[in-house]
Scaffold this motif. Sequence first.
Motif, mmCIF file in Angstrom:
data_model
loop_
_atom_site.group_PDB
_atom_site.id
_atom_site.type_symbol
_atom_site.label_atom_id
_atom_site.label_comp_id
_atom_site.label_asym_id
_atom_site.label_seq_id
_atom_site.Cartn_x
_atom_site.Cartn_y
_atom_site.Cartn_z
ATOM 1 N N ARG A 1 43.591 38.480 50.690
ATOM 2 C CA ARG A 1 42.568 39.515 50.836
ATOM 3 C C ARG A 1 41.594 39.187 51.979
ATOM 4 N NH1 ARG A 1 39.583 43.263 47.258
ATOM 5 N NH2 ARG A 1 37.598 43.668 48.287
ATOM 6 N N ASP B 1 42.582 47.726 45.650
ATOM 7 C CA ASP B 1 41.363 47.770 46.449
ATOM 8 C C ASP B 1 41.669 47.723 47.942
ATOM 9 O OD1 ASP B 1 38.474 47.942 46.065
ATOM 10 O OD2 ASP B 1 38.410 46.032 47.122
ATOM 11 N N MET B 2 42.613 46.873 48.337
ATOM 12 C CA MET B 2 42.971 46.805 49.753
ATOM 13 C C MET B 2 43.568 48.121 50.231
ATOM 14 S SD MET B 2 44.320 42.904 50.473
ATOM 15 C CE MET B 2 45.410 42.747 49.044
ATOM 16 N N ASP C 1 49.937 36.030 43.215
ATOM 17 C CA ASP C 1 48.708 35.448 42.687
ATOM 18 C C ASP C 1 49.059 34.690 41.410
ATOM 19 O OD1 ASP C 1 45.925 34.999 42.012
ATOM 20 O OD2 ASP C 1 45.462 36.791 43.177
ATOM 21 N N THR D 1 46.877 36.759 46.423
ATOM 22 C CA THR D 1 46.499 38.129 46.747
ATOM 23 C C THR D 1 44.992 38.333 46.700
ATOM 24 O OG1 THR D 1 48.568 38.754 45.636
ATOM 25 C CG2 THR D 1 47.044 40.534 46.237
ATOM 26 N N SER D 2 44.356 37.780 45.671
ATOM 27 C CA SER D 2 42.922 38.014 45.458
ATOM 28 C C SER D 2 42.037 37.093 46.269
ATOM 29 C CB SER D 2 42.590 37.845 43.968
ATOM 30 O OG SER D 2 42.899 36.524 43.543
ATOM 31 N N PRO E 1 44.296 40.082 38.714
ATOM 32 C CA PRO E 1 43.645 40.108 40.032
ATOM 33 C C PRO E 1 44.590 40.529 41.153
ATOM 34 C CG PRO E 1 43.860 37.853 39.235
ATOM 35 C CD PRO E 1 44.200 38.746 38.095
ATOM 36 N N HIS E 2 45.863 40.199 41.027
ATOM 37 C CA HIS E 2 46.863 40.637 42.010
ATOM 38 C C HIS E 2 46.873 42.159 42.095
ATOM 39 C CE1 HIS E 2 50.792 40.973 44.037
ATOM 40 N NE2 HIS E 2 51.152 41.801 43.067
ATOM 41 N N ASN F 1 43.489 43.739 43.370
ATOM 42 C CA ASN F 1 43.227 43.565 44.793
ATOM 43 C C ASN F 1 44.197 44.357 45.662
ATOM 44 O OD1 ASN F 1 40.986 41.420 45.592
ATOM 45 N ND2 ASN F 1 41.819 40.886 43.601
#
Length: 210
Positions: free
Chosen positions: A152, A186-187, A174, A147-148, A179-180, A183
Amino acid sequence: MHKEITTYERQGFGQALEIKAPFGLLIVDFVNGFADPQVFGGGNIQSAIKQTKDLLAHARQQGWPVAHSRIVFSDDAADNNIFGLKVPSLVSLTEDAPASAIVPELKPTAGELIVRKTVPSAFFGTSLAPWLTQHGVQTLLVAGAVTSGCVRASVVDAMSWGFRPLVVSDCVGDRAIAPHDANLFDMAQKYASVMPLKAALQATTAGLCS
């Protein structure tokens, strides 16, 4: 997190994207090496692969164009690059290396594009964007690992090429959950629609983002 969400909303991030047909599916780097916690895997990647089986079956039933990506370096590492310098073990993912093969449960069928890459994005330096354009894709559903990283990077490039990314949150994984989650957030704020499989299938059926 509540304070951060309020800030994003106040600044105008996180707007809904209309989900427009035709649809396509990109499965990023679901290969044996990323399925194995002892190689490049871990976290929630295995569960994401399991969910992606249902997503892929639906895409095939609906006749969507489907693309798969793999990291593939040359046998002599002549194409080693900055990605390989940062993560030297990635250079072991060569054409015939078992770790570079797409997992059996998601094995491509005739007519599905296989993208070979040596960088995170499935779009950079590949034929993916023109292939999707040739098939008329407007909304690109995205599954894969991680994912990260490569997910991404591919989502950002999909958006940059003018496709509407729809990240299927339980079909991406991830090796670490923090981080999964970060992100996905964020996405969703900047680049894509993000929703779980059930909602994604409903949205593509309705043609609208809920």
